[in-house]
Design a protein around this motif. Structure first.
Motif, short mmCIF file in Angstrom:
data_model
loop_
_atom_site.label_atom_id
_atom_site.label_comp_id
_atom_site.label_asym_id
_atom_site.label_seq_id
_atom_site.Cartn_x
_atom_site.Cartn_y
_atom_site.Cartn_z
N UNK A 312 0.76 -1.02 0.17
CA UNK A 312 -0.06 -0.01 0.10
C UNK A 312 0.99 1.39 0.11
N UNK A 313 1.11 1.81 -0.96
CA UNK A 313 1.61 3.20 -1.32
C UNK A 313 0.59 4.14 -1.35
N UNK A 314 0.47 5.06 -0.20
CA UNK A 314 -0.52 6.18 -0.09
C UNK A 314 0.00 7.25 -0.79
N UNK A 315 -0.74 7.87 -1.62
CA UNK A 315 -0.19 9.05 -2.48
C UNK A 315 -0.66 10.41 -2.09
N UNK A 316 -1.45 10.28 -1.02
CA UNK A 316 -2.19 11.52 -0.41
C UNK A 316 -1.23 12.47 -0.08
N UNK A 317 0.05 12.19 0.39
CA UNK A 317 0.92 13.31 0.91
C UNK A 317 1.19 14.10 -0.20
N UNK A 318 1.32 13.71 -1.55
CA UNK A 318 1.57 14.64 -2.61
C UNK A 318 0.62 15.58 -2.93
N UNK A 319 -0.75 15.37 -2.49
CA UNK A 319 -1.89 16.39 -2.77
C UNK A 319 -2.60 17.21 -1.85
N UNK A 320 -1.99 16.68 -0.57
CA UNK A 320 -2.49 17.72 0.68
C UNK A 320 -1.83 19.01 0.72
N UNK A 321 -2.93 19.84 1.38
CA UNK A 321 -2.24 21.17 1.47
C UNK A 321 -1.91 22.02 0.47
N UNK A 322 -2.61 21.90 -0.75
CA UNK A 322 -2.16 22.51 -2.03
C UNK A 322 -3.28 23.25 -2.52
N UNK A 323 -3.12 24.18 -3.24
CA UNK A 323 -4.31 24.71 -4.16
C UNK A 323 -4.43 24.24 -5.41
N UNK A 324 -3.61 23.47 -5.85
CA UNK A 324 -3.57 22.63 -7.21
C UNK A 324 -2.88 21.42 -7.18
N UNK A 325 -3.23 20.69 -8.11
CA UNK A 325 -2.91 19.17 -7.99
C UNK A 325 -1.39 19.28 -8.44
N UNK A 326 -0.57 18.22 -7.77
CA UNK A 326 0.86 18.15 -8.21
C UNK A 326 0.98 18.08 -9.68
N UNK A 327 2.12 18.23 -10.28
CA UNK A 327 2.26 18.01 -11.86
C UNK A 327 2.94 16.61 -11.99
N UNK A 328 2.77 16.00 -13.02
CA UNK A 328 3.05 14.75 -13.45
C UNK A 328 4.63 14.60 -13.28
N UNK A 329 5.51 15.69 -13.26
CA UNK A 329 6.93 15.51 -12.88
C UNK A 329 6.87 15.37 -11.56
N UNK A 330 6.36 16.11 -10.55
CA UNK A 330 6.52 16.00 -9.13
C UNK A 330 6.16 14.43 -8.73
N UNK A 331 4.89 14.02 -9.25
CA UNK A 331 4.50 12.78 -8.99
C UNK A 331 5.50 11.89 -9.53
N UNK A 332 6.05 11.86 -10.55
CA UNK A 332 7.12 10.92 -11.09
C UNK A 332 8.17 10.58 -10.14
N UNK A 333 8.89 11.97 -9.52
CA UNK A 333 9.83 11.99 -8.95
C UNK A 333 9.64 11.34 -7.59
N UNK A 334 8.34 11.39 -7.00
CA UNK A 334 8.06 10.68 -5.70
C UNK A 334 7.74 8.97 -5.88
N UNK A 335 7.51 8.72 -7.11
CA UNK A 335 6.99 7.31 -7.10
C UNK A 335 8.40 6.53 -7.62
N UNK A 336 9.21 7.01 -8.29
CA UNK A 336 10.33 6.19 -8.91
C UNK A 336 11.27 5.67 -7.77
N UNK A 337 11.60 6.52 -6.76
CA UNK A 337 12.63 5.82 -5.81
C UNK A 337 11.82 4.83 -5.16
#
Length: 589
Positions: A312-337
């Motif tokens: 279970x990789x919870x991905x909410x940490x990327x989206x919380x406390x933001x006015x806009x959704x994270x970009x594809x590049x931001x998300x890719x950088x968090x998933x790849x490691x």
């Protein structure tokens, strides 16, 4: 001494405080629900009260603009502090604290504070009254919103403390010796940064097996007892011995009792240390043991405890406390490691589970929801905002490219076959060939055979499945006794999902569990006996579950499962199953 593992070993065991027969001279032994195994010994530190209520007649000096600026600054300082604590803590705590920070920045609350200040009310009093009004609304709403009233109280007290110069509520982050933290209940911000080097055990008067305190204690590997009546009456500084398995809290234990507990703890550690390698039953039936994580920062613990992958990789940490959704590049950088950390291993990613208790500013519900837990959440929110989902799926596919991890992607809150088919099609279109779904809604379990053909695997979220099956919010203490994954009705739903997955193709499909139930060593054996094919949990629980499985054959697990389903209550199911699992004795569970 601190504990050495985690797992909800005795959920629902809510015995009242008692003394041993004939033991009339010694202090009363208290009992509650053991939710994180191991023993802890140290002096009591009682968290009492909150910040005093500001003067009802408090007025500012007439400069409303300056007073509004003070209030705004205080709220932002509290929000930033909560975020910083969450970022340092990681995992489960990060999600909880980031959600609290969003509450501190709520525009509606800020407007109400500003309005009261405009009437001459002091900033501290305005914050107190504004939060009080919102608190009443949350309590009246009940469900997921009702459970957040305590979070709102914590934010209010912290803000008032900033405005009045009082010490921030909380607990010490250092001490001369590990202490036993005792409270009526504990705010996540109080416990997120503690470690087993500082706290020997947690004891609370409220809460159940899936409360914030229980979840954080298991993630830390610290013994914990919740639902322990009378705990806060223990005099500060009293030495206590806490058994996070049995739920027993013994004040002023004798040297002999402490010695026996330490010896038992050392024996448990030896058993846990000997349990290594991939998860399997005593007769060699493989049961992959995976870790639940909330971001790359949790990888170190997962690897240290021997996780075979991520369930279970919870991905909410990327989206919380933001006015806009994270970009594809931001998300890719968090998933790849995470994908790179498990070459050839399985990594299961849960797509954004927004809505209900995780509202996002850029994903508002289509209408006001009187009960958000039953509203637009998870895959339902994705269907209204397909662009957000498309970006996340594309980022996952890009992150997986060039790695050897077996990446699987699952949607939360799926209730129908149509939803499963829609999500699976979107995954495959994005290049993700192994789509799956969470089984959290009873309808999905009851008709799992209809959903199995559309996806490659199921993952059972026992926390939500239990609360929806028994109509018992997992954060409401008054119904904590019902919020118990040992209940035979929940086990019946697990069987339906596991059986449907096994029959979905000639070779069958996987059906894992990623809820808190997987972290309970005894219940983990039962789940395997019910047909579950993998287990995912907070990393510190992995050695306990690995050891428990390794001491029982698949047939023993199946016998425990049959015994549990034959019971008529959660407590009866637990006791019946344990009678079929003799290997638990070596773990003192």
């Amino acid at each position: 001494m601190g504990g050495t593992g985690s797992g909800s070993t005795e959920p629902g065991d809510t015995r009242s405080g008692s003394t041993s027969p004939g033991d009339t001279a010694g202090p009363r032994v208290l009992s509650g629900t053991g939710v994180s195994p191991g023993t802890g010994y140290g002096p009591v530190y009682v968290v009492v009260g909150g910040i005093p209520e500001p003067d009802r007649r408090g007025r500012h000096d007439g400069d409303a603009a300056a007073e509004r600026a003070r209030a705004k600054d205080a709220l932002e300082r509290v929000a930033a502090d909560l975020e910083a604590r969450g970022a340092r803590a990681g995992g489960e705590a990060e999600e909880v604290l980031f959600a609290q920070a969003m509450m501190a920045r709520d525009p509606g609350l800020a407007d109400e504070v500003s309005r009261l200040i405009g009437q001459g009310v002091s900033a501290a009093r305005a914050v107190f009254e504004a939060f009080g009004g919102y608190r009443e609304l949350l309590v009246a709403a009940g469900g997921y919103l009702g459970e957040r009233a305590a979070d709102l109280d914590d934010i209010r007290d912290r803000t008032v403390a900033v405005l009045t110069g009082l010490p921030m509520p909380g607990v010490p982050d250092h001490a001369d010796e590990p202490f036993v933290l005792v409270a009526r209940d504990l705010a996540p911000a109080d416990t997120a940064l503690l470690s087993k080097d500082v706290v020997a055990a947690f004891v609370t008067e409220q809460g159940g097996p899936t409360s914030h305190t229980a979840i954080l204690a298991r993630s830390m590997g610290v013994p914990a007892v919740v639902g322990c009546a009378g705990a806060t009456t223990l005099p500060p500084g009293t030495p206590v011995l806490v058994d996070g398995g049995s739920g027993e809290v013994r004040p002023s234990p004798s040297a002999e009792e402490v010695g026996r507990a330490r010896a038992a703890e050392e024996a448990r550690r030896a058993v846990l240390s000997a349990a290594t390698g991939p998860g399997a039953t005593a007769d060699g039936h493989p049961v992959p043991l995976l870790a639940n994580i909330g971001g790359p920062r949790d990888l170190e613990a997962a690897l240290a405890y021997g996780a075979e992958g991520v369930g279970l990789y919870r991905t909410e940490f990327l989206f919380l406390d933001r006015d806009t959704a994270p970009t594809a590049e931001e998300q890719e950088a968090a998933y790849r490691p995470v994908f790179e950390a498990f070459p050839g291993g399985r990594v299961v990613v849960r797509t954004l589970d927004a809505g209900a208790d995780k509202p996002l500013a850029f994903l508002p519900p289509s209408e006001e929801e009187p009960n958000p837990a039953l509203g637009e959440r998870g895959v339902r929110m994705f269907r209204r905002h397909p662009g957000i989902m498309a970006t996340q799926l594309a980022a996952l596919a890009a992150a997986a490219e060039g790695t050897t991890a077996e990446v699987e992607v699952m949607a939360p809150m799926v209730a129908t076959a149509a939803e499963a088919e829609w999500f699976a099609a979107a995954c495959r279109e994005a290049g993700l060939r192994r789509p799956g779904i969470m089984i959290e809604v009873p309808s999905a379990a009851l008709r799992a055979a209809d959903l199995a053909g559309a996806v490659e695997f199921f993952s059972i979220g026992t926390n939500d499945l239990t609360q929806y099956a028994l109509a018992a919010d997992r954060q409401v203490s008054a119904v904590a006794g019902l919020q118990n994954p040992w209940h035979p009705a929940v086990l019946d739903l697990v069987v339906l999902a596991a059986s449907a997955a096994a029959s979905a193709s000639p070779q069958g499909k996987g059906c894992g569990v990623c809820g808190e139930a997987a972290a309970d060593p005894a219940l983990a054996c039962v789940l395997v006996g019910l047909g579950v094919t993998s287990l995912s949990m907070g990393a510190p629980a992995l050695p306990w579950v690995r050891a428990a499985l390794g001491r029982h054959t698949l047939e023993q697990c199946a016998a425990a499962a049959r015994a549990a389903r034959s019971a008529v209550s959660a407590a009866g199911a637990r006791d019946a199953a344990r009678a079929e699992l003799p290997g638990l004795a070596a773990l003192a569970l």
